[in-house]
Design a protein around this motif. Structure first.
Motif, PDB file in Angstrom:
ATOM      1  N   PHE A  17       0.833  -1.206   0.000  1.00 29.26           N
ATOM      2  CA  PHE A  17       0.000   0.000   0.000  1.00 29.26           C
ATOM      3  C   PHE A  17       0.869   1.257   0.000  1.00 29.26           C
ATOM      4  CE2 PHE A  17      -2.313   3.346   2.317  1.00 29.26           C
ATOM      5  CZ  PHE A  17      -3.395   3.502   1.462  1.00 29.26           C
ATOM      6  N   VAL A  18       1.918   1.256   0.833  1.00 28.16           N
ATOM      7  CA  VAL A  18       2.839   2.404   0.885  1.00 28.16           C
ATOM      8  C   VAL A  18       3.496   2.608  -0.480  1.00 28.16           C
ATOM      9  CG1 VAL A  18       5.032   3.228   1.848  1.00 28.16           C
ATOM     10  CG2 VAL A  18       3.287   2.298   3.362  1.00 28.16           C
ATOM     11  N   CYS A  19       3.949   1.520  -1.097  1.00 26.25           N
ATOM     12  CA  CYS A  19       4.588   1.618  -2.415  1.00 26.25           C
ATOM     13  C   CYS A  19       3.624   2.185  -3.448  1.00 26.25           C
ATOM     14  CB  CYS A  19       5.097   0.250  -2.859  1.00 26.25           C
ATOM     15  SG  CYS A  19       6.471  -0.387  -1.882  1.00 26.25           S
ATOM     16  N   TYR A  20       2.394   1.676  -3.450  1.00 26.39           N
ATOM     17  CA  TYR A  20       1.389   2.159  -4.391  1.00 26.39           C
ATOM     18  C   TYR A  20       1.141   3.662  -4.209  1.00 26.39           C
ATOM     19  CZ  TYR A  20      -3.168   3.059  -6.439  1.00 26.39           C
ATOM     20  OH  TYR A  20      -4.195   3.617  -7.153  1.00 26.39           O
ATOM     21  N   ASP A  22       3.061   5.870  -2.736  1.00 26.41           N
ATOM     22  CA  ASP A  22       4.254   6.660  -3.007  1.00 26.41           C
ATOM     23  C   ASP A  22       4.486   6.799  -4.509  1.00 26.41           C
ATOM     24  OD1 ASP A  22       6.353   8.243  -2.162  1.00 26.41           O
ATOM     25  OD2 ASP A  22       7.750   6.576  -1.956  1.00 26.41           O
ATOM     26  N   ILE A  23       4.227   5.747  -5.253  1.00 26.68           N
ATOM     27  CA  ILE A  23       4.398   5.813  -6.711  1.00 26.68           C
ATOM     28  C   ILE A  23       3.340   6.709  -7.346  1.00 26.68           C
ATOM     29  CG2 ILE A  23       4.231   4.462  -8.846  1.00 26.68           C
ATOM     30  CD1 ILE A  23       5.566   2.148  -7.261  1.00 26.68           C
ATOM     31  N   THR A  24       2.090   6.574  -6.905  1.00 27.33           N
ATOM     32  CA  THR A  24       1.000   7.306  -7.563  1.00 27.33           C
ATOM     33  C   THR A  24       0.812   8.727  -7.029  1.00 27.33           C
ATOM     34  OG1 THR A  24      -0.641   6.353  -6.062  1.00 27.33           O
ATOM     35  CG2 THR A  24      -0.255   5.210  -8.155  1.00 27.33           C
ATOM     36  N   LYS A  25       0.976   8.939  -5.736  1.00 19.36           N
ATOM     37  CA  LYS A  25       0.689  10.245  -5.137  1.00 19.36           C
ATOM     38  C   LYS A  25       1.905  10.940  -4.516  1.00 19.36           C
ATOM     39  CE  LYS A  25      -3.828   9.701  -5.588  1.00 19.36           C
ATOM     40  NZ  LYS A  25      -4.586  10.388  -6.577  1.00 19.36           N
ATOM     41  N   ARG A  26       3.001  10.209  -4.368  1.00 18.94           N
ATOM     42  CA  ARG A  26       4.217  10.714  -3.713  1.00 18.94           C
ATOM     43  C   ARG A  26       3.957  11.147  -2.267  1.00 18.94           C
ATOM     44  NH1 ARG A  26       5.809   8.876  -7.712  1.00 18.94           N
ATOM     45  NH2 ARG A  26       7.541   9.516  -9.000  1.00 18.94           N
ATOM     46  N   THR A  27       3.082  10.409  -1.596  1.00 15.93           N
ATOM     47  CA  THR A  27       2.809  10.690  -0.186  1.00 15.93           C
ATOM     48  C   THR A  27       2.822   9.394   0.607  1.00 15.93           C
ATOM     49  OG1 THR A  27       0.421  10.510  -0.459  1.00 15.93           O
ATOM     50  CG2 THR A  27       1.367  12.714  -0.667  1.00 15.93           C
ATOM     51  N   ILE A  28       3.256   9.512   1.848  1.00 14.76           N
ATOM     52  CA  ILE A  28       3.174   8.419   2.810  1.00 14.76           C
ATOM     53  C   ILE A  28       2.449   9.011   4.011  1.00 14.76           C
ATOM     54  CG2 ILE A  28       4.462   6.826   4.273  1.00 14.76           C
ATOM     55  CD1 ILE A  28       6.742   6.996   2.175  1.00 14.76           C
ATOM     56  N   SER A  29       1.241   8.546   4.239  1.00 16.17           N
ATOM     57  CA  SER A  29       0.406   9.174   5.260  1.00 16.17           C
ATOM     58  C   SER A  29       0.897   8.851   6.669  1.00 16.17           C
ATOM     59  CB  SER A  29      -1.054   8.736   5.110  1.00 16.17           C
ATOM     60  OG  SER A  29      -1.237   7.436   5.617  1.00 16.17           O
ATOM     61  N   ASN A  30       0.612   9.767   7.567  1.00 11.10           N
ATOM     62  CA  ASN A  30       0.976   9.569   8.970  1.00 11.10           C
ATOM     63  C   ASN A  30       0.219   8.396   9.585  1.00 11.10           C
ATOM     64  OD1 ASN A  30       2.821  11.661   9.021  1.00 11.10           O
ATOM     65  ND2 ASN A  30       1.307  13.168   9.665  1.00 11.10           N
ATOM     66  N   VAL A  32      -0.587   5.568   8.094  1.00 11.43           N
ATOM     67  CA  VAL A  32       0.112   4.347   7.699  1.00 11.43           C
ATOM     68  C   VAL A  32       1.405   4.208   8.495  1.00 11.43           C
ATOM     69  CG1 VAL A  32       1.289   3.191   5.780  1.00 11.43           C
ATOM     70  CG2 VAL A  32      -0.916   4.275   5.406  1.00 11.43           C
ATOM     71  N   VAL A  33       2.130   5.308   8.655  1.00 12.28           N
ATOM     72  CA  VAL A  33       3.369   5.285   9.440  1.00 12.28           C
ATOM     73  C   VAL A  33       3.065   4.879  10.883  1.00 12.28           C
ATOM     74  CG1 VAL A  33       5.251   6.705  10.364  1.00 12.28           C
ATOM     75  CG2 VAL A  33       4.581   6.930   7.965  1.00 12.28           C
ATOM     76  N   VAL A 127      11.673  10.839  -6.813  1.00 15.71           N
ATOM     77  CA  VAL A 127      11.724   9.378  -6.839  1.00 15.71           C
ATOM     78  C   VAL A 127      10.893   8.839  -5.670  1.00 15.71           C
ATOM     79  CG1 VAL A 127      13.276   7.393  -6.653  1.00 15.71           C
ATOM     80  CG2 VAL A 127      14.011   9.430  -7.882  1.00 15.71           C
ATOM     81  N   PRO A 128      10.065   7.832  -5.921  1.00 13.97           N
ATOM     82  CA  PRO A 128       9.271   7.242  -4.830  1.00 13.97           C
ATOM     83  C   PRO A 128      10.146   6.345  -3.943  1.00 13.97           C
ATOM     84  CG  PRO A 128       8.839   6.066  -6.852  1.00 13.97           C
ATOM     85  CD  PRO A 128       9.743   7.223  -7.205  1.00 13.97           C
ATOM     86  N   TYR A 129      10.888   6.965  -3.040  1.00 15.80           N
ATOM     87  CA  TYR A 129      11.868   6.253  -2.233  1.00 15.80           C
ATOM     88  C   TYR A 129      11.227   5.351  -1.181  1.00 15.80           C
ATOM     89  CZ  TYR A 129      16.832   5.838  -1.361  1.00 15.80           C
ATOM     90  OH  TYR A 129      18.102   5.369  -1.291  1.00 15.80           O
ATOM     91  N   GLY A 130       9.912   5.442  -1.017  1.00 12.39           N
ATOM     92  CA  GLY A 130       9.218   4.531  -0.110  1.00 12.39           C
ATOM     93  C   GLY A 130       9.320   3.087  -0.564  1.00 12.39           C
ATOM     94  N   VAL A 131       9.470   2.871  -1.863  1.00  5.42           N
ATOM     95  CA  VAL A 131       9.569   1.513  -2.409  1.00  5.42           C
ATOM     96  C   VAL A 131      10.840   0.822  -1.912  1.00  5.42           C
ATOM     97  CG1 VAL A 131       9.697   0.140  -4.528  1.00  5.42           C
ATOM     98  CG2 VAL A 131       8.146   2.112  -4.404  1.00  5.42           C
ATOM     99  N   PRO A 132      12.034   1.401  -2.113  1.00  2.00           N
ATOM    100  CA  PRO A 132      13.225   0.722  -1.585  1.00  2.00           C
ATOM    101  C   PRO A 132      13.254   0.656  -0.055  1.00  2.00           C
ATOM    102  CG  PRO A 132      13.844   2.714  -2.781  1.00  2.00           C
ATOM    103  CD  PRO A 132      12.381   2.544  -2.936  1.00  2.00           C
ATOM    104  N   ILE A 133      12.650   1.639   0.604  1.00  2.00           N
ATOM    105  CA  ILE A 133      12.597   1.606   2.066  1.00  2.00           C
ATOM    106  C   ILE A 133      11.782   0.396   2.524  1.00  2.00           C
ATOM    107  CG2 ILE A 133      11.685   2.766   4.118  1.00  2.00           C
ATOM    108  CD1 ILE A 133      12.518   5.424   2.780  1.00  2.00           C
TER     109      ILE A 133
END
Length: 145
Positions: A17-20, A22-30, A32-33, A127-133
Motif C-alpha cells: 500500500f505504501v509503495c502504491y 508513493d508511486i502514484t501520489k508521492r505521499t506516505i500518510s501519517n 500508515v506510518v 523518486v518514490p523512495y518509499g519503495v526501496p525503504i
C-alpha cells in the motif's frame, strides 16, 4: 503467539500500500506510518531489540536534517525510522545498504524514464523512495528474526 503468523503478511500488505501510494501520489500518510510503528513496536518488544529505539531516534534526527536540506522527504524518514524499530542493530547497516542500492537503481531508472518522456514533470515529482525503504526494511526485519 498469533502475531507470529500475522506480522509478515500484515507488514507486506502495508508495504505494498505504501509503495502504491508513493508511486502514484508521492505521499506516505501519517496514519500508515503510525500503523507500521504499532506493528514494529510490538515486534520490538516481542523479540527484545530495545536498542533499536535509539537507532530509530537517530534516523529520525539525521533524516530531519536531510529533509531540511531537501535531500529526502519527511514521509520517507518517518517510515524508515519506524521500520527500524523491528530491525536488530547488527542488520541495520545491511538494511541501509539494500535501501541505498535499490534507491540508486530506482533513481537511475526514473532518470532514464524522464529522459524518454516529460523530463521536467518526472524530475519535479521526485523518486518514490518509499519503495526501496519498504523492500529493504522487510528484508532487515526478516533477517532480525
Amino acid at each position: 503467539m498469533l502475531l507470529d503468523n500475522l506480522w509478515w503478511p500484515l507488514l507486506a500488505t502495508i508495504s505494498l500500500f505504501v509503495c502504491y501510494k508513493d508511486i502514484t501520489k508521492r505521499t506516505i500518510s501519517n496514519r500508515v506510518v503510525f500503523f507500521v510503528m504499532s506493528i514494529c513496536g510490538v515486534l520490538n518488544c516481542q523479540y527484545g531489540v530495545f536498542e533499536s529505539v535509539l537507532y530509530a531516534i537517530g534516523i529520525l534526527c539525521v533524516g530531519f536534517i536531510f529533509f531540511n536540506l531537501n535531500i529526502i522527504a519527511a514521509g520517507d524518514v518517518k517510515l524508515l525510522s519506524v521500520f527500524s524499530l523491528a530491525i536488530a542493530p547488527q542488520y541495520l547497516p545491511l538494511t541501509l545498504f539494500i535501501i541505498t542500492l535499490l534507491g540508486s537503481l530506482l533513481g537511475v531508472a526514473y532518470y532514464l524514464y524522464a529522459k524518454c518522456t516529460d523530463y521536467k514533470k518526472i524530475m519535479e515529482n521526485g523518486v518514490p523512495y518509499g519503495v526501496p525503504i519498504c523492500l529493504g526494511c522487510l528484508f532487515g526485519i526478516a533477517a532480525s528474526l
